[in-house]
Design an enzyme around this catalytic site. Structure first.
Site, PDB file in Angstrom:
ATOM      1  N   HIS A  74      32.449  32.430  41.570  1.00 49.26           N
ATOM      2  CA  HIS A  74      32.099  32.428  40.145  1.00 49.26           C
ATOM      3  C   HIS A  74      33.133  31.655  39.342  1.00 49.26           C
ATOM      4  O   HIS A  74      34.328  31.864  39.515  1.00 49.26           O
ATOM      5  CB  HIS A  74      32.060  33.862  39.597  1.00 49.26           C
ATOM      6  CG  HIS A  74      30.872  34.655  40.041  1.00 49.26           C
ATOM      7  ND1 HIS A  74      30.550  35.873  39.505  1.00 49.26           N
ATOM      8  CD2 HIS A  74      29.920  34.395  40.988  1.00 49.26           C
ATOM      9  CE1 HIS A  74      29.455  36.332  40.077  1.00 49.26           C
ATOM     10  NE2 HIS A  74      29.057  35.455  40.982  1.00 49.26           N
ATOM     11  N   TYR A 202      30.500  41.898  31.148  1.00 47.29           N
ATOM     12  CA  TYR A 202      31.188  43.101  30.667  1.00 47.29           C
ATOM     13  C   TYR A 202      30.671  43.359  29.249  1.00 47.29           C
ATOM     14  O   TYR A 202      30.765  42.487  28.387  1.00 47.29           O
ATOM     15  CB  TYR A 202      32.696  42.870  30.597  1.00 47.29           C
ATOM     16  CG  TYR A 202      33.405  42.816  31.921  1.00 47.29           C
ATOM     17  CD1 TYR A 202      33.414  41.658  32.692  1.00 47.29           C
ATOM     18  CD2 TYR A 202      34.084  43.930  32.414  1.00 47.29           C
ATOM     19  CE1 TYR A 202      34.081  41.600  33.908  1.00 47.29           C
ATOM     20  CE2 TYR A 202      34.756  43.880  33.628  1.00 47.29           C
ATOM     21  CZ  TYR A 202      34.743  42.715  34.368  1.00 47.29           C
ATOM     22  OH  TYR A 202      35.409  42.665  35.575  1.00 47.29           O
ATOM     23  N   PRO A 289      39.038  50.292  37.317  1.00 48.06           N
ATOM     24  CA  PRO A 289      38.395  49.125  37.919  1.00 48.06           C
ATOM     25  C   PRO A 289      37.926  48.063  36.918  1.00 48.06           C
ATOM     26  O   PRO A 289      37.423  47.024  37.316  1.00 48.06           O
ATOM     27  CB  PRO A 289      37.202  49.722  38.670  1.00 48.06           C
ATOM     28  CG  PRO A 289      36.977  51.041  38.090  1.00 48.06           C
ATOM     29  CD  PRO A 289      38.277  51.523  37.546  1.00 48.06           C
ATOM     30  N   LYS A 293      41.000  44.991  39.985  1.00 50.34           N
ATOM     31  CA  LYS A 293      42.299  44.664  40.575  1.00 50.34           C
ATOM     32  C   LYS A 293      42.684  45.515  41.775  1.00 50.34           C
ATOM     33  O   LYS A 293      43.639  45.188  42.473  1.00 50.34           O
ATOM     34  CB  LYS A 293      43.378  44.812  39.499  1.00 50.34           C
ATOM     35  CG  LYS A 293      43.287  43.748  38.422  1.00 50.34           C
ATOM     36  CD  LYS A 293      43.403  42.352  39.005  1.00 50.34           C
ATOM     37  CE  LYS A 293      43.194  41.286  37.963  1.00 50.34           C
ATOM     38  NZ  LYS A 293      43.035  39.958  38.589  1.00 50.34           N
ATOM     39  N   TYR A 381      42.732  37.520  35.177  1.00 50.95           N
ATOM     40  CA  TYR A 381      41.504  37.898  35.877  1.00 50.95           C
ATOM     41  C   TYR A 381      41.384  37.171  37.225  1.00 50.95           C
ATOM     42  O   TYR A 381      41.034  37.794  38.227  1.00 50.95           O
ATOM     43  CB  TYR A 381      40.292  37.577  34.990  1.00 50.95           C
ATOM     44  CG  TYR A 381      39.016  38.281  35.415  1.00 50.95           C
ATOM     45  CD1 TYR A 381      38.068  37.628  36.202  1.00 50.95           C
ATOM     46  CD2 TYR A 381      38.763  39.598  35.049  1.00 50.95           C
ATOM     47  CE1 TYR A 381      36.905  38.269  36.596  1.00 50.95           C
ATOM     48  CE2 TYR A 381      37.595  40.252  35.444  1.00 50.95           C
ATOM     49  CZ  TYR A 381      36.678  39.577  36.214  1.00 50.95           C
ATOM     50  OH  TYR A 381      35.524  40.216  36.617  1.00 50.95           O
TER      51      TYR A 381
HETATM   52  P1  FAS Z   1      41.903  52.706  50.663  1.00 47.51           P
HETATM   53  O1  FAS Z   1      41.747  54.023  49.968  1.00 47.51           O
HETATM   54  O2  FAS Z   1      40.811  51.711  50.619  1.00 47.51           O
HETATM   55  O3  FAS Z   1      42.189  52.955  52.226  1.00 47.51           O
HETATM   56  C1  FAS Z   1      42.988  54.037  52.668  1.00 47.51           C
HETATM   57  C2  FAS Z   1      42.527  54.402  54.069  1.00 47.51           C
HETATM   58  O4  FAS Z   1      43.370  55.437  54.551  1.00 47.51           O
HETATM   59  C3  FAS Z   1      41.091  54.948  54.065  1.00 47.51           C
HETATM   60  O5  FAS Z   1      40.334  54.315  55.065  1.00 47.51           O
HETATM   61  C4  FAS Z   1      41.281  56.427  54.349  1.00 47.51           C
HETATM   62  O6  FAS Z   1      40.212  56.982  55.079  1.00 47.51           O
HETATM   63  C5  FAS Z   1      42.571  56.425  55.157  1.00 47.51           C
HETATM   64  N1  FAS Z   1      43.313  57.689  55.109  1.00 47.51           N
HETATM   65  C6  FAS Z   1      43.489  58.495  54.036  1.00 47.51           C
HETATM   66  N2  FAS Z   1      44.177  59.595  54.393  1.00 47.51           N
HETATM   67  C7  FAS Z   1      44.457  59.472  55.729  1.00 47.51           C
HETATM   68  C8  FAS Z   1      45.121  60.278  56.676  1.00 47.51           C
HETATM   69  N3  FAS Z   1      45.648  61.442  56.336  1.00 47.51           N
HETATM   70  N4  FAS Z   1      45.214  59.839  57.958  1.00 47.51           N
HETATM   71  C9  FAS Z   1      44.696  58.641  58.311  1.00 47.51           C
HETATM   72  N5  FAS Z   1      44.017  57.830  57.472  1.00 47.51           N
HETATM   73  C10 FAS Z   1      43.911  58.255  56.189  1.00 47.51           C
HETATM   74  N6  FAS Z   1      38.648  48.463  43.094  1.00 47.51           N
HETATM   75  C11 FAS Z   1      38.144  47.370  42.504  1.00 47.51           C
HETATM   76  O7  FAS Z   1      38.848  46.378  42.392  1.00 47.51           O
HETATM   77  N7  FAS Z   1      36.854  47.384  41.994  1.00 47.51           N
HETATM   78  C12 FAS Z   1      36.036  48.478  42.120  1.00 47.51           C
HETATM   79  O8  FAS Z   1      34.894  48.474  41.654  1.00 47.51           O
HETATM   80  C13 FAS Z   1      36.528  49.624  42.769  1.00 47.51           C
HETATM   81  N8  FAS Z   1      35.726  50.726  42.949  1.00 47.51           N
HETATM   82  C14 FAS Z   1      36.244  51.843  43.570  1.00 47.51           C
HETATM   83  C15 FAS Z   1      35.454  52.996  43.781  1.00 47.51           C
HETATM   84  C16 FAS Z   1      35.985  54.140  44.401  1.00 47.51           C
HETATM   85  C17 FAS Z   1      35.120  55.365  44.625  1.00 47.51           C
HETATM   86  C18 FAS Z   1      37.336  54.148  44.812  1.00 47.51           C
HETATM   87  C19 FAS Z   1      37.939  55.390  45.436  1.00 47.51           C
HETATM   88  C20 FAS Z   1      38.122  53.010  44.646  1.00 47.51           C
HETATM   89  C21 FAS Z   1      37.586  51.861  44.024  1.00 47.51           C
HETATM   90  N9  FAS Z   1      38.343  50.685  43.845  1.00 47.51           N
HETATM   91  C22 FAS Z   1      37.853  49.579  43.232  1.00 47.51           C
HETATM   92  C23 FAS Z   1      39.683  50.606  44.307  1.00 47.51           C
HETATM   93  C24 FAS Z   1      39.646  50.311  45.798  1.00 47.51           C
HETATM   94  O9  FAS Z   1      38.921  49.153  46.009  1.00 47.51           O
HETATM   95  C25 FAS Z   1      41.078  50.266  46.264  1.00 47.51           C
HETATM   96  O10 FAS Z   1      41.897  49.544  45.368  1.00 47.51           O
HETATM   97  C26 FAS Z   1      41.219  49.708  47.651  1.00 47.51           C
HETATM   98  O11 FAS Z   1      40.370  50.434  48.492  1.00 47.51           O
HETATM   99  C27 FAS Z   1      42.693  49.834  48.041  1.00 47.51           C
HETATM  100  O12 FAS Z   1      42.802  49.672  49.384  1.00 47.51           O
HETATM  101  P2  FAS Z   1      43.807  50.584  50.240  1.00 47.51           P
HETATM  102  O13 FAS Z   1      45.115  50.618  49.563  1.00 47.51           O
HETATM  103  O14 FAS Z   1      43.692  50.075  51.640  1.00 47.51           O
HETATM  104  O15 FAS Z   1      43.272  52.076  50.129  1.00 47.51           O
HETATM  105  C1  PHB Z   2      32.344  44.995  41.541  1.00 43.68           C
HETATM  106  O1  PHB Z   2      31.733  43.943  41.847  1.00 43.68           O
HETATM  107  O2  PHB Z   2      32.214  46.088  42.160  1.00 43.68           O
HETATM  108  C2  PHB Z   2      33.275  44.971  40.348  1.00 43.68           C
HETATM  109  C3  PHB Z   2      33.500  43.778  39.694  1.00 43.68           C
HETATM  110  C4  PHB Z   2      34.344  43.761  38.592  1.00 43.68           C
HETATM  111  C5  PHB Z   2      34.932  44.934  38.165  1.00 43.68           C
HETATM  112  C6  PHB Z   2      34.712  46.141  38.841  1.00 43.68           C
HETATM  113  C7  PHB Z   2      33.859  46.165  39.931  1.00 43.68           C
HETATM  114  O3  PHB Z   2      35.754  44.917  37.076  1.00 43.68           O
END
Ligand code: FAS
Ligand code: PHB
Length: 388
Positions: A74, A202, A289, A293, A381
């Protein structure tokens, strides 16, 4: 029988998997411990937007083939408020772009790469515990199918997300936590419907925030602001589509195949290192979110940690390890500010404060009519340049 490795990695999310991959490419051995199953982590719908730097990092690491084929590049985004639309020309203002590629797709690519190396990636482990992190010989223990395991490491990487054990293993007297919990959440849906625009929208609306994004040309990802503990049962599909129509001005309806509520917080744990334990990604910080980031910040942390560990294992040089937390936190706080600013500008805060409403609209109005302001938004961004 205890085994040993150079780096014990807790968590197979984007941070843990990317770190394992970069370390393997540097000839450094690691063991990845994940408490969920492979189908679970590959099916977890989360982030969807990659900064240019994240794309470059994955491509340079040999993880980008499908991303380059299937990712949607994009050049801009749209801000919608007071019934008007304003495009931010990311490419024109910065020379860089963003790419839409579901986090779960990147996880699938990295799991496949890990398994191809034949190096350990243990799923469905239980009771992971960290030991002796302040010594040069930290250990990990866990159980699996009732059998106890122990791993002797030189370093432990806490890539276990916000709810994992690694941040909890930091001595309380060492840890400083900064947190802001927002008075709203996002209700997110995945729908079999073509996106309403080829770029992200947005929207700030009196009823609340909405975001139109996508996963492909036939799969829409949409979010709308809701109450912090929203009960999904109160949001039948028809109500969701009606709210999105009101806030975005247009929707393409379709079958909703995923629905979920994500809480909103800003969170930072300092320092990101204690002894031989290094926190990365959501284990150390959470951003709302709105700025897209979360995953990108995890990539930035891992780049620093992989470089630091490569120097350490190659020459014993600890200079980068000793600066890991300082380097990462510099970016973390800039991204926290940006994510807080985007969130504050676009969401309706509880209570009907007419002054706040006017100031928010003025903030957006100033932004869209100032090239300097648009450039500042675009630079953040698409992703700030890396320090490492
Ligand atoms: P993660 O949480 O992805 O990974 C951690 C891993 O550790 C998981 O696989 C978990 O199962 C494992 N783990 C946890 N406890 C453990 C244990 N005791 N033993 C072994 N393994 C264990 N970011 C965006 O930029 N845009 C979004 O729209 C967005 N939506 C999100 C929606 C939700 C519901 C959540 C929770 C997060 C969202 N995020 C979003 C943020 C997300 O993308 C995180 O920033 C990203 O997953 C970060 O990656 P990790 O640091 O690897 O953590
Ligand atoms: C997404 O594509 O899930 C997304 C994109 C931009 C955002 C948050 C989520 O700010």
């Amino acid at each position: 029988m205890p085994v040993r490795t150079q780096v014990g990695i807790i968590g197979a999310g984007p941070a843990g998997l990317l770190l394992a991959h970069l370390l393997h490419r540097a000839g450094i051995d690691s063991v990845v411990l994940e408490d969920r199953s492979r189908p679970h982590i590959e099916g977890r719908i989360r982030a969807g937007l990659l900064e240019q730097g994240s794309v470059d990092t994955l491509v340079e690491a040999g993880l980008g083939a499908r991303l380059l084929r299937e990712g949607l590049a994009h050049d801009g985004l749209e801000l919608r408020f007071e019934g008007q639309s304003h495009r931010i020309d990311l490419l024109g203002l910065t020379g860089r772009r963003i790419t839409i590629y579901g986090q779960q797709e990147a996880v699938k690519d990295m799991v496949a790469a890990r398994l191809e190396t034949g190096r350990p990636l243990h799923f469905e482990v239980e009771e992971v515990a960290l030991h002796d992190i302040a010594t040069d010989h930290p250990r990990l223990t866990w159980t699996k199918d009732g059998t106890a395991h122990e791993l002797h490491c030189d370093v432990i990487a806490g890539c276990d997300g916000f709810h994992g054990p690694s941040r909890e293993a930091m001595p309380p007297e060492v840890l400083r936590v900064y947190e802001r919990v927002y008075p709203f959440a996002w209700l997110g849906i995945l729908a079999e419907a073509p996106p309403i625009s080829h770029e992200l929208i947005y929207a700030r609306h009196a009823d609340g925030f909405a975001l139109a994004t996508m996963r492909s040309k036939i799969l829409s990802r949409l979010y709308l602001q809701c109450a912090p503990e929203e009960d999904l049962a109160l949001w039948p599909d028809a109500r969701i589509w009606e709210a999105l129509q009101t806030r975005l001005g247009v929707v393409n309806t379709g079958k909703i195949i995923r629905k979920g509520v994500t809480g909103m917080r800003s969170f930072v744990a300092e320092p990101m290192r204690h002894g031989r334990l290094f926190l990365t990604g959501d284990a150390a910080h959470i951003v709302p979110p709105t700025g897209a980031k979360g995953m990108n910040l995890a990539v930035a942390d891992v780049r620093v940690l992989a470089a630091a560990l490569a120097a350490f294992f190659r020459t014993g040089d600890t200079a980068l390890m000793d600066r890991y937390s300082e380097i990462c936190l510099k970016r973390v706080w800039k991204v926290q500010r940006f994510s807080w600013w985007m969130t504050s500008m676009l969401h309706r805060y509880s209570g009907d404060d007419p002054f706040e409403h006017r100031v928010q609209v003025a903030e957006l109005d100033t932004l869209v009519h100032s090239e300097a302001a648009r450039t500042a938004l675009a630079e953040q961004y698409v992703g700030l340049p890396y320090d490492i």
